[in-house]
Design a protein around this motif. Sequence first.
Motif, PDB file in Angstrom:
ATOM      1  N   ILE A 193      -0.068  -4.330  -3.619  1.00  0.00           N
ATOM      2  CA  ILE A 193       1.086  -4.439  -2.653  1.00  0.00           C
ATOM      3  C   ILE A 193       1.377  -5.722  -2.009  1.00  0.00           C
ATOM      4  O   ILE A 193       0.552  -6.325  -1.738  1.00  0.00           O
ATOM      5  CB  ILE A 193       0.742  -3.396  -1.503  1.00  0.00           C
ATOM      6  N   ALA A 196      -0.478  -7.351   1.180  1.00  0.00           N
ATOM      7  CA  ALA A 196      -1.322  -6.466   1.695  1.00  0.00           C
ATOM      8  C   ALA A 196      -2.712  -7.066   1.577  1.00  0.00           C
ATOM      9  O   ALA A 196      -3.744  -6.402   2.150  1.00  0.00           O
ATOM     10  CB  ALA A 196      -1.135  -5.298   1.180  1.00  0.00           C
ATOM     11  N   GLY A 197      -2.878  -8.174   1.368  1.00  0.00           N
ATOM     12  CA  GLY A 197      -4.341  -8.973   1.013  1.00  0.00           C
ATOM     13  C   GLY A 197      -4.873  -8.315  -0.019  1.00  0.00           C
ATOM     14  O   GLY A 197      -4.592  -7.872  -1.071  1.00  0.00           O
ATOM     15  N   PHE A 198      -6.320  -8.195   0.383  1.00  0.00           N
ATOM     16  CA  PHE A 198      -7.229  -7.404  -0.845  1.00  0.00           C
ATOM     17  C   PHE A 198      -6.903  -5.778  -0.695  1.00  0.00           C
ATOM     18  O   PHE A 198      -6.587  -5.072   0.140  1.00  0.00           O
ATOM     19  CB  PHE A 198      -8.532  -7.566  -0.475  1.00  0.00           C
ATOM     20  N   ARG A 257     -13.191  -0.196   4.108  1.00  0.00           N
ATOM     21  CA  ARG A 257     -11.983  -1.096   4.968  1.00  0.00           C
ATOM     22  C   ARG A 257     -11.057  -1.939   4.228  1.00  0.00           C
ATOM     23  O   ARG A 257     -10.311  -2.468   4.743  1.00  0.00           O
ATOM     24  CB  ARG A 257     -12.926  -2.105   5.814  1.00  0.00           C
ATOM     25  N   TYR A 258     -11.437  -1.677   2.897  1.00  0.00           N
ATOM     26  CA  TYR A 258     -10.399  -2.608   2.336  1.00  0.00           C
ATOM     27  C   TYR A 258      -9.336  -1.816   1.422  1.00  0.00           C
ATOM     28  O   TYR A 258      -8.519  -2.201   0.560  1.00  0.00           O
ATOM     29  CB  TYR A 258     -11.240  -3.281   0.818  1.00  0.00           C
ATOM     30  N   ASN A 260      -6.197  -0.139   1.076  1.00  0.00           N
ATOM     31  CA  ASN A 260      -4.825  -0.101   1.613  1.00  0.00           C
ATOM     32  C   ASN A 260      -4.058   1.172   1.881  1.00  0.00           C
ATOM     33  O   ASN A 260      -4.553   2.056   1.504  1.00  0.00           O
ATOM     34  CB  ASN A 260      -3.859  -1.214   0.876  1.00  0.00           C
ATOM     35  N   TYR A 297      -2.557   6.034   5.948  1.00  0.00           N
ATOM     36  CA  TYR A 297      -3.234   5.731   7.102  1.00  0.00           C
ATOM     37  C   TYR A 297      -2.406   6.783   8.569  1.00  0.00           C
ATOM     38  O   TYR A 297      -3.145   6.662   9.417  1.00  0.00           O
ATOM     39  CB  TYR A 297      -2.577   4.512   7.620  1.00  0.00           C
ATOM     40  N   TYR A 301       0.679   4.434  11.967  1.00  0.00           N
ATOM     41  CA  TYR A 301       0.131   3.137  11.476  1.00  0.00           C
ATOM     42  C   TYR A 301       1.194   2.763   9.984  1.00  0.00           C
ATOM     43  O   TYR A 301       1.718   1.550  10.173  1.00  0.00           O
ATOM     44  CB  TYR A 301      -1.365   3.264  11.026  1.00  0.00           C
ATOM     45  N   LEU A 305       3.331  -0.679   9.618  1.00  0.00           N
ATOM     46  CA  LEU A 305       3.606  -1.396   8.240  1.00  0.00           C
ATOM     47  C   LEU A 305       4.965  -1.427   7.757  1.00  0.00           C
ATOM     48  O   LEU A 305       5.222  -1.818   6.628  1.00  0.00           O
ATOM     49  CB  LEU A 305       2.464  -0.964   7.186  1.00  0.00           C
ATOM     50  N   PHE A 338      -5.303   6.445  11.342  1.00  0.00           N
ATOM     51  CA  PHE A 338      -5.654   5.142  11.534  1.00  0.00           C
ATOM     52  C   PHE A 338      -5.086   4.687  12.631  1.00  0.00           C
ATOM     53  O   PHE A 338      -3.904   5.190  13.239  1.00  0.00           O
ATOM     54  CB  PHE A 338      -4.884   4.282  10.364  1.00  0.00           C
TER      55      PHE A 338
HETATM   56  C1  LIG Z   1      -7.754  -1.564   6.511  1.00  0.00           C
HETATM   57  S1  LIG Z   1      -7.105  -3.251   5.996  1.00  0.00           S
HETATM   58  C2  LIG Z   1      -7.043  -2.923   4.329  1.00  0.00           C
HETATM   59  C3  LIG Z   1      -7.419  -4.106   3.660  1.00  0.00           C
HETATM   60  C4  LIG Z   1      -6.685  -5.586   3.801  1.00  0.00           C
HETATM   61  N1  LIG Z   1      -5.800  -5.219   2.721  1.00  0.00           N
HETATM   62  C5  LIG Z   1      -7.770  -6.625   3.658  1.00  0.00           C
HETATM   63  O1  LIG Z   1      -7.569  -7.634   2.674  1.00  0.00           O
HETATM   64  O2  LIG Z   1      -8.582  -6.797   4.431  1.00  0.00           O
HETATM   65  C6  LIG Z   1      -5.397  -2.827   6.824  1.00  0.00           C
HETATM   66  C7  LIG Z   1      -4.511  -3.917   6.636  1.00  0.00           C
HETATM   67  O3  LIG Z   1      -4.304  -4.218   5.430  1.00  0.00           O
HETATM   68  C8  LIG Z   1      -2.858  -4.457   5.266  1.00  0.00           C
HETATM   69  N2  LIG Z   1      -2.086  -3.334   4.374  1.00  0.00           N
HETATM   70  C9  LIG Z   1      -2.704  -2.259   4.120  1.00  0.00           C
HETATM   71  N3  LIG Z   1      -1.730  -1.338   3.557  1.00  0.00           N
HETATM   72  C10 LIG Z   1      -0.477  -2.047   3.542  1.00  0.00           C
HETATM   73  C11 LIG Z   1       0.735  -1.857   2.935  1.00  0.00           C
HETATM   74  N4  LIG Z   1       1.042  -0.697   2.395  1.00  0.00           N
HETATM   75  N5  LIG Z   1       1.910  -2.723   3.363  1.00  0.00           N
HETATM   76  C12 LIG Z   1       1.441  -3.982   3.770  1.00  0.00           C
HETATM   77  N6  LIG Z   1       0.243  -4.034   4.357  1.00  0.00           N
HETATM   78  C13 LIG Z   1      -0.662  -3.399   4.275  1.00  0.00           C
HETATM   79  C14 LIG Z   1      -2.197  -4.721   6.677  1.00  0.00           C
HETATM   80  O4  LIG Z   1      -2.387  -5.869   7.074  1.00  0.00           O
HETATM   81  C15 LIG Z   1      -3.317  -3.595   7.398  1.00  0.00           C
HETATM   82  O5  LIG Z   1      -3.307  -4.046   8.703  1.00  0.00           O
END
Ligand SMILES: C[S@@+](CC[C@H](N)C(=O)[O-])C[C@H]1O[C@@H](n2cnc3c(N)ncnc32)[C@H](O)[C@@H]1O
Length: 349
Positions: A193, A196-198, A257-258, A260, A297, A301, A305, A338
């Motif tokens: 995504i 969205a990070g990891f 926690r990772y 998404n 989530y 939440y 997003l 969430f």
């Molecule tokens: C529980 S963390 C998930 C792990 C996170 N991606 C990380 O790298 O640590 C939740 C955060 O991930 C990102 N995220 C999760 N789902 C997303 C989505 N569908 N679109 C954009 N950002 C998302 C948002 O920044 C959210 O606050």
Amino acid sequence: MACSQWGRSHGERSQGSERRAEDTFKGLAIYFPKEQWAEMGEWEKIRYKNMKENYEFMTQLGLPTPKPTFMYHARQPPKTTDESSESDEEWTPKSIDIEKKALSGKTKNRKRDQEKEVSTYSLRKRERKTYMEINEPNDDDYLFCEYCLLFFIDECSVHGSPVFIKDTAVEIGLEERATLTLPPGLRIGPSGIPKAGFGVWNEGEILPPGIHFGPYEGKITEEEEAANSGYSWLITRGQNCYVYIDGKDETNSNWMRYVNCARNEEEQNLVAFQYHGKIYYRACKIILIHSELLVWYGEEYGKELGIKWGSRWKSRKGIIIMHCFKSCLTLKSVIASFVCLRQHSPRYI
Ligand SMILES: C[S@@+](CC[C@H](N)C(=O)[O-])C[C@H]1O[C@@H](n2cnc3c(N)ncnc32)[C@H](O)[C@@H]1O
């Protein structure tokens, strides 16, 4: 193309969409009594369709998969040859074992009923005794069978004990603990995504629907700042009592926690729910190799997003509620939420 579609009369259009719906659910109606099929909502049909497809797909791959309960009751044999896995299962001795299992379950129930009758009769003859009152189970004592679409306690009467995938054991306090707790076969890597990070990816075996992960680990807190960490689930403790489980700190949280947030129902493959006071994820569909694990989530939440599922999500909730009532239970599942600061009311179904 848009012109010709809108140029058609309403009748033609609705006939067209009915035909499309018939095509979508082709081969499914035979598993239900006609009246039940006529009354069934579209989202319930989609859910059954997904279960049937999951089952057929897993069987084609040669993986041992329990047959969804509703597929034991075909009104007529499935017609097409390309549904061969299904037709074979239905009509060759291969399936007899599974059917026998289901039947023996029924027989057991019948036996149990008979035993019950006998004991009720014999109790009349006995002296009065004081019995301990049995407490009603809590809403979060229930698990959900993805094949029967029914809630159960301890084990599903048809599909047996639930499967829980354990985390790799890692002591609390270690740097990168969360990553180290990953169960074998899962990997943390950049999410599919954008921005969205990891995220968490399945690189091991195909994961079947109904498999459980968890519990979610982190710091249990009542502090409101947890609601803004981006890593907190809300946990219900009795009526109007809630705490957060905050997975922000990687030294005391786990890999969950990772995971998404899914952007739509198609890509969602996990459901988050509360069980015995903790948060778990359950696969709601097959998770293929090289696919990202994605959970929903919750509405609030999701909005944060920028994800809106709108009526789709509401209908989905409706289905689960209906199944609660069908199985004569009241509120038997706590769907996890969430949390973010904007959110005030925790959601149940
Ligand atoms: C529980 S963390 C998930 C792990 C996170 N991606 C990380 O790298 O640590 C939740 C955060 O991930 C990102 N995220 C999760 N789902 C997303 C989505 N569908 N679109 C954009 N950002 C998302 C948002 O920044 C959210 O606050």
